[in-house]
Each structure stands twice: as structure tokens, then as C-alpha cells.
Design a protein around this motif. Structure first.
Motif: not given
Length: 488
Positions: A93-101
Motif C-alpha cells: 500500500e505504501a508503494y502504491e501510494a507513491l506510484n499514484k503520486m
């Protein structure tokens, strides 16, 4: 030596003394400074050359704050920062948030004086970026299973690099020059400590060091400083300090005179050819925590030393017995650190049949310890006022170059903030301009005259094997992977 970051010309500090939360516009174009009520420092640099924003959060921690019992845990903690928090329940989830940004590159580093985390995002997502680091720093999950998984990653980093020549050399310097506390120079840490790390130990690090009064936030790019400040107050204003953080002792400064006699180490370095050898001579130098004024004189001295027309270089290169090819093959320097400042002389010389590397190294040490230091205490050898003025001009050029991008400036500035403090960095050039000839000579007298250091001689492994008996007879101790690590 790594080139030290130097900043800003003639800054006037303007404090809003009536308020615990203050703002200040510095005299560097686009740079603003704030402090929240909880002690968190914020630095914002406006630069709209691209629609991007750089965000970094840093804490004053790392190797310098380690003890023998927790050496390596600041490094491990850095890795755990990406393993989930109160908002992002796991690493995915932490990496997905980075990808979304839209972030393609992010990182965290553990150094001697600083642990920092950073990324660059589209500037329209500044709120999301600030929130991301707030959750990561303030509410890391520290899951037991994730900790066990991450231990193997950190251990592979430590153990995988043990045979690298650069690491062997660095460990040898730490173990000898900082014999009282070599763990304060090694951010990687002790593998056994990492293997046995517990969640409770990491939470103790969080309580003691990951608090707003020990942290700095650095934001730059296509941003508005007032908007950033407003967001930071909203997102980070509720971050509280802990009782544990108030009891952390000041870092103890290692001895400035660790040796009664010069200590000599020979390093059979596979990167060295048989045609050339290299000698580096280390001394303890001033520390930002305890010797702030001396650090400015040390920086001026270091810059003067790099002038090929000064006596230090000219005499070394002109001495045929030393066999130094030209001015590019010798020099020296100083690096400002919170509690581990180091001074060095260095030279690479050609090998021939006239003298062995051991004999030539001893002659070079004699030159550095005696004639070179005496020259530095006399007028007319390159350490005078006209030369100091040239140093100031160089530093101003360096400042101009550092301001080309907000990210480049803030990365260097945060390193200064961690080791020396923001006021030190902001007033740096003013204090450099005040350094006199007497200040430089006082520095030389205090830190170099009649002092003994650590000599490290680099030779090729094949040469070392052929002449091992000579090195032993001359008092050189071999540095190898076997004896380099401080915990063995």
C-alpha cells in the motif's frame, strides 16, 4: 575527500521573538525559514523552473548517535519506514501510494550525522506528499514479521560489502582513528546487533530521535512558501515531542589526540596498480558541536591547501625523492562533522627502484609533519590574506552553483542542518569572510603542529606480498578484510 556543501552570503537572522512559531525570509532568493510550536524546522525554497516539488524530512541521528548496543539499528529503522503505517497498512500500500503520486524514485539514507527520506512529486500534489511523510515518520507499524524480513535485506547490504576495498579501508580508519567509539562512524552497524534487533529497540529509537524538535522538513520547487507553511502547520502541528527525547545525552566527542606516535597501516588494495602507490595521513579535526569557530578556519585552510602555487604542493612535487607526478596527485582537506571532523593530507607517487613505497611514504610523512606544517605557520607560503580573499570568491561561486535547483540546494542544506545547525549554514559565508591569517595559523598550531595521525599506505597486493617483510620491519600493520571491522 567529498566536497563539502557551503551556502549562503551574509544572512541576517530575523526572529519573531514574541512567538514560539516564527517565520523568516532569508537573503537567499526564494528561501524561507519557519519553526513550528513543536520545534519542527521548515525550509522552503521557491523555484518554478519545473512543475515539481522536492520534499525531504531529516532527523539528527545516524552513526553519531549510536552506542555499541544499537549500532546498525538506525539503518534498520530507515528500512522499516517503508513497511507500512497508520494509513498504509503494508509495504504494498505504501508503494502504491507513491506510484499514484507519479513518483518514480524515492529513497532514505542513513549517514553519520543524518537520517533522511525524500522524493520529488508533481507540485500540485504537495499536500499528498507532505501527508505521506507525516504518516511514515510518525506512525510506522514496526511489524514483527516485516522486521524479520527486513533484517535479511540489511544484513545482505552489510555482509555483501565487507569484501569491497572501499569498505575495508573505511572500517580500518574508523577502527584506528576513532578507537574509543568506531561505531559512531559506521552507519551500517554490527551484523550481530541487526540480527538480534527487536521491535522494542526500534520503538525506543523512534521515541528518542524521531520527534519534531529533532527533525527538519525541506520543501522546494514550484511551491508557494506561505501555502507550504500552512499545510505543514495543519499536517505536522499535532506531532508531539516525547519525554524520552528530552533525556537523550549530548554526543560525546572522540579524542582529538588519539596517538602518541604516528600509527601506520598498509592496505594491499586490488584497485592499485604496481606502478603507483598512495599515502593518506589523517588527523582528528574540529567538530561543529564543540569547535564551531575552528571549523571556519579549517575550511579556509583546506581551500588554501588546494592551490597548486602554495608551498605545500610546490615543495612536494619538486622533491624528486617523493616522485609525485604533478600537483593533481597531492593535496589535503577537512570535512566538518557534528562530532567526527577529520583532516587529511594525501599524495600518490610513482614506484621505482630508487626507494621502496615504505621508504618513500616515510619521507612523505616526514615532509608533512615537519616542513609542511612549519611552512603553514609562516608568511609568504600561500596562507596569507590575499590568498584568503581568493577563497571567499571561490565559495561565492560554489554558492551560486548550488542554487541552480531547489532539490540540489536543499539536499546539501539538510546535511549542514544535521551536522552543524541551520544558523551555521545560513551564516557560513559571513563567518568565512571573517577568518584572518592568525585564525588559520592558530588552527594549524592547534590541530597539526606536533600532532601524530593515522597513515594509510595503499599498495598493490602483489607488491605487498613481495615486500611484506620490509613493511613489518618498518612498523606497518596490514589492513585486510580479516581485521578491518571494529566489532571483531
Amino acid at each position: 575527500m567529498k566536497r563539502k556543501f557551503k551556502s549562503i552570503l551574509l544572512i541576517v537572522l530575523i526572529f519573531a521573538a514574541a512567538f514560539s512559531c516564527f517565520s523568516e525570509e532569508t537573503k537567499i532568493a526564494g528561501l524561507y525559514r519557519y519553526r513550528l510550536d513543536n520545534g519542527l524546522e521548515l525550509f522552503v525554497m521557491e523555484n518554478d523552473s519545473a512543475p515539481l516539488a522536492y520534499i525531504e524530512i531529516a532527523v539528527r541521528a545516524g552513526a553519531v548517535t549510536q552506542t555499541p548496543e544499537n549500532a546498525g539499528l538506525f539503518h534498520l529503522y530507515e528500512h522499516m519506514m517503508f513497511k507500512g503505517n497508520a494509513k498504509y497498512k503494508n509495504q504494498a500500500e505504501a508503494y502504491e501510494a507513491l506510484n499514484k503520486m507519479g513518483i518514480s524514485s524515492w529513497n532514505g539514507t542513513t549517514g553519520i550525522d543524518r537520517v533522511n527520506y525524500y522524493f520529488t512529486i508533481p507540485s500540485k500534489l504537495i499536500r499528498e506528499g507532505l501527508e505521506y511523510w507525516s504518516y511514515a515518520v510518525r506512525t510506522p507499524l514496526m511489524d514483527e514479521k516485516e522486521l524479520e524480513n527486513e533484517k535479511s535485506v540489511v544484513l545482505s547490504e552489510i555482509e555483501g560489502g565487507m569484501s569491497e576495498p572501499g569498505r575495508i579501508f573505511g572500517q580500518g580508519v574508523f577502527k584506528n582513528l576513532f578507537a574509543e567509539s568506531p561505531w559512531k562512524m559506521d552507519p551500517s552497524g554490527n551484523p550481530e546487533t541487526v540480527k538480534n534487533a527487536s521491535v522494542e529497540q526500534l520503538k525506543k529509537i523512534q521515541e528518542e530521535y524521531y520527534v519534531p524538535s529533532n527533525a527538519g522538513l525541506f520543501v522546494g520547487g514550484a511551491v508557494n512558501h506561505e501555502e507550504v507553511f500552512s499545510l505543514v502547520k495543519e499536517i505536522y502541528g499535532s506531532w508531539e515531542n516525547t519525554e524520552a527525547s528530552k533525556k537523550v545525552p549530548e554526543v560525546k566527542v572522540p579524542s582529538k589526540s588519539p596517538f602518541g606516535l604516528t600509527k601506520k597501516i598498509v592496505f594491499p588494495d586490488p584497485r592499485n596498480s604496481g606502478q603507483i602507490s598512495q599515502l593518506v595521513y589523517y588527523f582528528r579535526g574540529p567538530d561543529a558541536q564543540t569547535d564551531e569557530k575552528d571549523t571556519f578556519a579549517a575550511d579556509v585552510w583546506s581551500s588554501l591547501l588546494s592551490n597548486p602555487e602554495c608551498a605545500f604542493i610546490k615543495k612536494a612535487v619538486s622533491d624528486s625523492e617523493l616522485n609525485i607526478p604533478d600537483a593533481d596527485y597531492t593535496g589535503g582537506g577537512y570535512t566538518t562533522m557534528r562530532a567526527s571532523g577529520m583532516i587529511s593530507f594525501s599524495a600518490a607517487f610513482m614506484n621505482d627502484d630508487k626507494l621502496s613505497p615504505s621508504e618513500r611514504a616515510l619521507k612523505l610523512l616526514d615532509y608533512w609533519k615537519n616542513q609542511a606544517v612549519e611552512d603553514m605557520l609562516k608568511k609568504g607560503n600561500g596562507y596569507d590574506l590575499e590568498n584568503i580573499k581568493k577563497v571567499n570568491a571561490k565559495l561565492e561561486d560554489s554558492r551560486t552553483y548550488s542554487l541552480e535547483t531547489a532539490e540540489g540546494f536543499l539536499k546539501g542544506f539538510s546535511a549542514e542542518w544535521a551536522s552543524s545547525g541551520a544558523d551555521y549554514a545560513l551564516d557560513y559565508e559571513k563567518n568565512i569572510a571573517a577568518v584572518s591569517e592568525d585564525d588559520v595559523r592558530t588552527f594549524v598550531d592547534k590541530y597539526l603542529k606536533n600532532k601524530n595521525g593515522l597513515a594509510v599506505l595503499f599498495v598493490s597486493p602483489s607488491y605487498y606480498e613481495r615486500h611484506k617483510a620490509e613493511f613489518v620491519k618498518s612498523g606497518w600493520k596490514e589492513l585486510s578484510e580479516r581485521n578491518a571491522n571494529w566489532w571483531k
